[in-house]
Design a protein around this motif. Structure first.
Motif, PDB file in Angstrom:
ATOM      1  N   UNK B 111       0.907  -1.230   0.014  1.00 32.37           N
ATOM      2  CA  UNK B 111       0.063  -0.155   0.087  1.00 32.37           C
ATOM      3  C   UNK B 111       0.949   1.369   0.012  1.00 32.37           C
ATOM      4  N   UNK B 115       0.548   4.056  -2.591  1.00 29.53           N
ATOM      5  CA  UNK B 115       0.345   5.541  -2.140  1.00 29.53           C
ATOM      6  C   UNK B 115       1.514   6.453  -2.788  1.00 29.53           C
ATOM      7  N   UNK B 120       0.629  10.532  -2.532  1.00 32.35           N
ATOM      8  CA  UNK B 120      -0.212  10.834  -1.272  1.00 32.35           C
ATOM      9  C   UNK B 120       0.816  11.259  -0.349  1.00 32.35           C
ATOM     10  N   UNK B 121       0.490  12.186   0.706  1.00 33.09           N
ATOM     11  CA  UNK B 121       1.074  12.539   1.708  1.00 33.09           C
ATOM     12  C   UNK B 121       1.499  11.420   2.520  1.00 33.09           C
ATOM     13  N   UNK B 122       2.754  11.482   3.035  1.00 37.75           N
ATOM     14  CA  UNK B 122       2.925  10.137   4.042  1.00 37.75           C
ATOM     15  C   UNK B 122       2.830   8.988   3.503  1.00 37.75           C
ATOM     16  N   UNK B 125       3.005   5.959   6.296  1.00 35.90           N
ATOM     17  CA  UNK B 125       1.915   5.793   7.274  1.00 35.90           C
ATOM     18  C   UNK B 125       0.199   5.595   6.689  1.00 35.90           C
ATOM     19  N   UNK B 126       0.289   5.950   5.537  1.00 30.34           N
ATOM     20  CA  UNK B 126      -0.950   5.491   4.746  1.00 30.34           C
ATOM     21  C   UNK B 126      -0.940   4.098   4.232  1.00 30.34           C
ATOM     22  N   UNK B 128       0.524   1.864   6.144  1.00 33.24           N
ATOM     23  CA  UNK B 128       0.504   1.042   7.675  1.00 33.24           C
ATOM     24  C   UNK B 128      -1.110   1.214   7.908  1.00 33.24           C
ATOM     25  N   UNK B 129      -1.693   2.288   7.697  1.00 35.08           N
ATOM     26  CA  UNK B 129      -3.367   2.542   8.008  1.00 35.08           C
ATOM     27  C   UNK B 129      -4.316   1.656   7.009  1.00 35.08           C
ATOM     28  N   UNK B 130      -4.000   1.600   5.553  1.00 37.61           N
ATOM     29  CA  UNK B 130      -4.656   0.953   5.088  1.00 37.61           C
ATOM     30  C   UNK B 130      -4.628  -0.754   5.173  1.00 37.61           C
TER      31      UNK B 130
END
Lengths: 363, 363
Positions: B111, B115, B120-122, B125-126, B128-130
């Motif tokens: 992911x 990203x 995308x920004x960061x 982190x995105x 890990x979030x997804x």
């Protein structure tokens, strides 16, 4: 305080009692694995009882759509629903980097602090890791509760399946939300459909079906509602949920700071991509968009900037269009209420009272 | 290849088919929410079918403890078990910062890469979030499957409740594991009990009860096993699981690199806190511990350093003590097999074949 719906306050107490009992029950077996286990059961218990319990309350309302009083089993089901929601919030706070939740540090921040005291390596990462685990554990406790409700086996199965299905949609909607938040706008709206469609779909699944429909349906199933009622109850939740979310966004933009508890314009300075913003993007001229871009998500935006954006939202017809949508949703909700029958009108009154009582944000 | 247990290969195919079917079924509704939804269903499907399917295989073995053939419903249950496990791995990989899994980038890395391409920004982190979301979604799909198995309602409820309960323990054991990995040793062993007790408890819950007992019990419940068998099946899984984990640790330390697929000493250089290490700490002299401290977790440790640690594990009586524990577990497993009866001996043969076939790590 005579306008507080007394029922809801007493429901919250009952739901809190069930939550605390379920988690205390598990403290010993969790603690037998590791001291963090006992800590986990009390930490998630404190977190869950601190919520506004709108969703748990809606489980109780759901039972009243089909019978005259709230059965015992509803409070345990409501506790499970609140625990599922707490788990989602624990995970969301990691994704959103929220340091505070319900007036205290968010769970990953609490764990990071514990790690710092114990001098672990990378306390922030450990904090997030433990919070991912705690969220997972809370999901599983909730499913164990749902699978053992005081109800016929086929109803428990139905409820477990329903919750599991709706949570899948919430998870996907959350992915969409996370990604939309991180993407530049043009990429997002190029992804098929307009940005407003995307935003409304997220509202449908995260607020409509999950926050409203699911608890109402669980309650009505527990009350052994006529199967014919269930689709109307789902539809009622969907309309009410989207309507609620749109109103919440509108208050966030146009409400005074006393009403929102935040400074005027903070949703704009934070770059919160509500349906008002996605709709605006499809309506504004290039020149307006260019100034908008320099303000939206800019923490340094002035009061004049904010006033200009609000005026643009009016002038471009965005606010009017969304108010029309809200009116349509109101009509749809009213149609669902009619088809639910006698319990419907009572139910909607309770929902309205509950939401008024919880007049600030419902997360 | 004549020594491959043919059954297991055909089971894996059936389980993979069920996994792919369940996730493809959801692709459309997930995709209606957002393009990431369709992507999520195929991404977790690919991930899950790439596993060794030991746990899914054990569901099938579980049915054979109580009947002569594997019923259809077992493959769907096995798919759910594999999906639960995939979800745990997706979350674990975030916690362990693992970049690779099953020969391809781990889900959060996949992911993050997506990203980055979408600017995308960061992106990390995105990513890990997804991945947190995708793990959550996979949990919910698995519970929906378990709640709708082709089995009587009371058995489905029993299976949902059992899985939900054991996964709570796995979550707590994972918290313990994460925290133990990040703590300095002295703090951990001061926390009550010895470090070895802590390590063995993690093995009991994560490998014994979760990897072995739970799938065997689900299978035997689906096969409508006599209720009296269930405790013996749980005990069998517990002994086999801990024994398996100890052997796995021993091979990781003393096996040659061809057997482990990793350079000799890599578990020591990585600072992997197996039960051999926690036991060693309670046995070694202060002088030995001081040299040990400089080697353990040190990526620069030399071949001589590694050889010295292995010799210390022998000399301190650590290896002998753990081999004794292994022998006791073997006796306990054999007792459980006897009380399971005729199906037991066949079951253990299948388990042994399956584990031999999957001779490298079972994650």
């Amino acid at each position: 305080m005579s306008d507080i719906p007394i029922e809801f306050e007493s429901w919250k107490k009952r739901i809190s009692t069930e939550l605390a009992r379920e988690l205390a029950l598990r403290g010993e077996s969790f603690g037998a694995i590791h001291r963090l286990g006992l800590d986990a059961s009390s930490r998630i218990s404190r977190f869950a009882v601190g919520g506004k319990m709108v969703r748990g309350g809606l489980v109780c309302v759901g039972t009243l759509l089909a019978r005259a009083d709230v059965p015992e089993s509803a409070f345990r089901a409501a506790a499970a629903v609140e625990l599922l929601h707490s788990a989602l919030l624990v995970h969301d706070d990691i994704m959103d980097r929220d340091a505070l939740r319900r007036g205290t540090p968010s769970i990953h921040r609490q764990y990071a602090e514990m790690g710092r005291l114990d001098e672990v390596n990378e306390p922030d990462h450990i904090g997030e890791s433990l919070a991912v685990c705690l969220g997972d554990v809370a999901f599983f406790v909730a499913f164990e509760i749902l699978s053992s409700l005081d109800a016929p086996d086929h109803l428990r199965n139905h409820i477990v399946g329903l919750a599991a299905r709706e949570l899948q949609f919430v998870g996907v909607a959350q992915m969409a939300d996370v990604y939309r938040g991180a993407l530049r706008f043009d990429l997002d709206s190029n992804s098929g459909g307009t940005g407003s469609d995307d935003a409304l779909r997220v509202y449908l699944y995260k607020t409509g079906r999950y926050t409203f429909s699911l608890p109402l349906m669980i309650g009505s199933l527990l009350a052994a509602a006529d199967d014919g009622l269930v689709p109307s109850i789902r539809e009622l939740g969907e309309s009410m949920g989207i309507l609620y979310q749109i109103k919440d966004d509108e208050i966030g933009l146009f409400g005074d700071s006393e009403e929102t508890g935040k400074p005027t314009g903070s949703d704009i300075r934070e770059g919160k991509k509500t349906v008002f913003i996605t709709e605006l993007l499809s309506r504004a001229s290039d020149a307006d968009l260019s100034r908008f871009d320099s303000i939206f998500g800019n923490q340094e935006a002035t009061g004049d900037d904010i006033a200009w954006v609000l005026e643009l939202i009016e002038r471009s017809g965005t606010r009017g269009a969304i108010e029309n949508l809200g009116a349509e949703l109101g009509v749809a909700a009213s149609r669902s209420i009619d088809s639910i029958g006698s319990g419907g009108r009572n139910g909607i009154r309770l929902i309205a009272e509950m939401l008024t009582y919880n007049s600030s944000r419902i997360r």
